[in-house]
Design a protein around this motif. Structure first.
Motif, PDB file in Angstrom:
ATOM      1  N   LEU A   1       0.782  -1.227   0.000  1.00  0.00           N
ATOM      2  CA  LEU A   1       0.000   0.000   0.000  1.00  0.00           C
ATOM      3  C   LEU A   1       0.822   1.289   0.000  1.00  0.00           C
ATOM      4  CD1 LEU A   1      -2.739  -1.091   2.551  1.00  0.00           C
ATOM      5  CD2 LEU A   1      -2.893  -1.083   0.051  1.00  0.00           C
TER       6      LEU A   1
ATOM      7  N   SER B   1      -9.369   3.942  -2.762  1.00  0.00           N
ATOM      8  CA  SER B   1     -10.059   2.699  -2.423  1.00  0.00           C
ATOM      9  C   SER B   1     -10.162   1.790  -3.652  1.00  0.00           C
ATOM     10  CB  SER B   1     -11.452   3.014  -1.879  1.00  0.00           C
ATOM     11  OG  SER B   1     -12.119   1.839  -1.514  1.00  0.00           O
TER      12      SER B   1
ATOM     13  N   VAL C   1      -6.644   0.402  -4.388  1.00  0.00           N
ATOM     14  CA  VAL C   1      -6.277  -0.603  -3.382  1.00  0.00           C
ATOM     15  C   VAL C   1      -7.048  -1.901  -3.613  1.00  0.00           C
ATOM     16  CG1 VAL C   1      -6.442  -1.190  -0.925  1.00  0.00           C
ATOM     17  CG2 VAL C   1      -5.525   1.030  -1.628  1.00  0.00           C
TER      18      VAL C   1
ATOM     19  N   VAL D   1     -11.638   2.529   3.469  1.00  0.00           N
ATOM     20  CA  VAL D   1     -10.582   3.543   3.390  1.00  0.00           C
ATOM     21  C   VAL D   1     -11.161   4.844   3.923  1.00  0.00           C
ATOM     22  CG1 VAL D   1      -9.013   4.823   1.891  1.00  0.00           C
ATOM     23  CG2 VAL D   1      -9.520   2.419   1.387  1.00  0.00           C
TER      24      VAL D   1
END
Length: 178
Positions: free
Chosen positions: A13, A57, A60, A79
């Protein structure tokens, strides 16, 4: 060297957050019934808006689906931002809290409520609020090494002079009279 599941998630991340112009503040993985819940907090110096959170988001979610980090288990991705009462852990957190009130627990066992006036890489200049409103606020320089934990406090009744001035200007200009 062994790494935890959260460490592996952070490794995935961090570059995505950096690419999006965000700071990855926290990653938590918990069980929510039969699936896992992945909670990610991101922030920026000016605060993070909903569009940035939605886009991050999406990115990810795609990265997690392409990786094997979540296995075949279902997961729920959340998120968000650290929120109003964010903990002050890193120098950037203190810098983002300038002007805000914080409850600060000290290494010596003491506790103070102070307004963060300015912060740098070594510590923060704070204005310590008087106990029970007695006396005047006093400035104090705190090195981060003196702090065990600190958290921003929500203020419901703070009167911000600048906002009050703007409101007065707005009221005066509303009917065209000065």
């Amino acid at each position: 060297m062994s790494t935890t599941h959260t460490d592996r998630l952070r490794a995935l991340l961090e570059p995505l957050a950096e690419q999006a112009g965000l700071d990855l503040e926290d990653v938590r993985v918990t069980r929510a019934g039969s699936r896992r819940q992945v909670q990610i907090d991101v922030d920026t110096d000016g605060g993070v808006d909903m569009d940035a959170i939605a886009e991050f988001s999406r990115v990810v979610g795609e990265a997690l689906d392409e990786s094997d980090l979540m296995g075949d288990d279902a997961y729920l991705l959340e998120v968000g931002s650290p929120g109003a009462e964010r903990p002050l852990v890193l120098p950037r957190h203190w810098q983002r809290a300038e002007g805000r009130l914080a409850k600060i627990h000290l290494v010596d066992g003491g506790e103070i409520v102070a307004r963060v006036l300015e912060a740098d890489e070594d510590g923060a200049l704070v204005e310590v609020q008087p106990v029970k409103g007695r006396g005047r606020p006093k400035e104090r320089r705190l090195a981060y090494a003196e702090v065990t934990r600190a958290r921003v406090q929500v203020e419901f009744n703070r009167k911000d002079d600048e906002l009050l001035d703007e409101a007065a200007d707005f009221d005066e200009g509303e009917d065209g009279a000065e």
